[in-house]
Design a protein around this motif. Sequence first.
Motif, PDB file in Angstrom:
ATOM      1  N   ARG A  34       0.827  -1.210   0.000  1.00 45.29           N
ATOM      2  CA  ARG A  34       0.000   0.000   0.000  1.00 45.29           C
ATOM      3  C   ARG A  34       0.861   1.261   0.000  1.00 45.29           C
TER       4      ARG A  34
ATOM      5  N   ILE B 298      -7.638  -1.946  -0.883  1.00 39.76           N
ATOM      6  CA  ILE B 298      -7.038  -2.912  -1.794  1.00 39.76           C
ATOM      7  C   ILE B 298      -7.769  -4.235  -1.637  1.00 39.76           C
TER       8      ILE B 298
ATOM      9  N   ALA C  74      -7.416  -1.692  -6.488  1.00 39.42           N
ATOM     10  CA  ALA C  74      -7.283  -0.699  -5.419  1.00 39.42           C
ATOM     11  C   ALA C  74      -8.071   0.553  -5.751  1.00 39.42           C
TER      12      ALA C  74
END
Length: 370
Positions: free
Chosen positions: A2, A16, A30
Amino acid sequence: MRERVAALLGTPVERIAGLGSSHAWTLHRATLSDGREVFIKALTDRPLDAGAAGGAGGAEGAGGASGAEGAGGSGGAGVAGGSGGAARSGGLGAAADRSGGADRSGGAGVFAAEAAGLRWLGEAGDGTPVPEVLASDDRVLVLPWLEQGAAGPEAAERFGRELDAMHAASPGAFGAPWDGFIADLPLDNTLDGGDWSAWYAERRLEPFLRRASRSLSRDDVALVERVMGRIGGLAGPAEPSARIHGDLWSGNVLWTDGRAMLIDPAAHGGHRETDLAMLALFGTPMLNRILAAYAGAARERGAPLADGWRERVPLHQLHPLLVHVALFGGSYRSALVEAASAALGAGAEPRFRFDLVTPQSWLFVFWKMR
């Protein structure tokens, strides 16, 4: 992951969702803080085993909701509708590693090759049907999320014209200035401004014949070697290098928003007939409309397809079939042998048909039309 994606894009990642796994990478959808949806491919720390690969069915990355996994092997722009990546219907990049011991490379080099290929194809000009590379490094590749639609007549004809325009932007040589991959197997992209037939035999057929030989008989190997020995006479008239996708099976054609987008390339300077042959390998929706529009656009720009291109389709399909044998073993042996025999014009009447007019006909999908 991330934090890495957020740093590359300069935008925080809000959510996500996992989409499964393929080879040594995982696939994700995402949502960014600015509302954009993106597709992420992330390198794992270890290769997957067969039992761990994939998700709950559906398509890998941008292969679509058909259950087909992208043959380019690296996943592509995401699509709606699939929840995993294990299912495959003929592509090269199967999620489970059933290589039968084939040496695998993969890893970060695959991401670099995919990003370079997409950007390079996009240099053909405005309207080239490839997604933008939003970000990439040695661990992740980020592409736009593309909602999948259905193939329609107008979209198919548009794709044919756009494919011809992409091919027409010749790179001036065969090969590419980066290390290539197909699935997670390396491709020799050595640049060569000479003859395509010799380049194809040396850089595509011979290396993959060596990889596939463990699943082939001596006679099978000798048959492909006969093709290689006669390649100059089988390849047709010399043509300038074309800017080709290089792995253009149907799973790498994503229908979205009234057009086709090309994903998972093994892009390089090659022969334009290679992309056409690959479209036919496992059948592509509205193939005849695509080909008719392509042929018409090529004629209009003064570069019609050379006589005999239909008969040369098996020659161009030899490389992807060798890749299949190298990855998945002997289950593709008969298809390879038949393609090699057809390329040589040997044996009995071929078990295929081609017809630009009949919508139900497929181009040289000969082992499926017995």
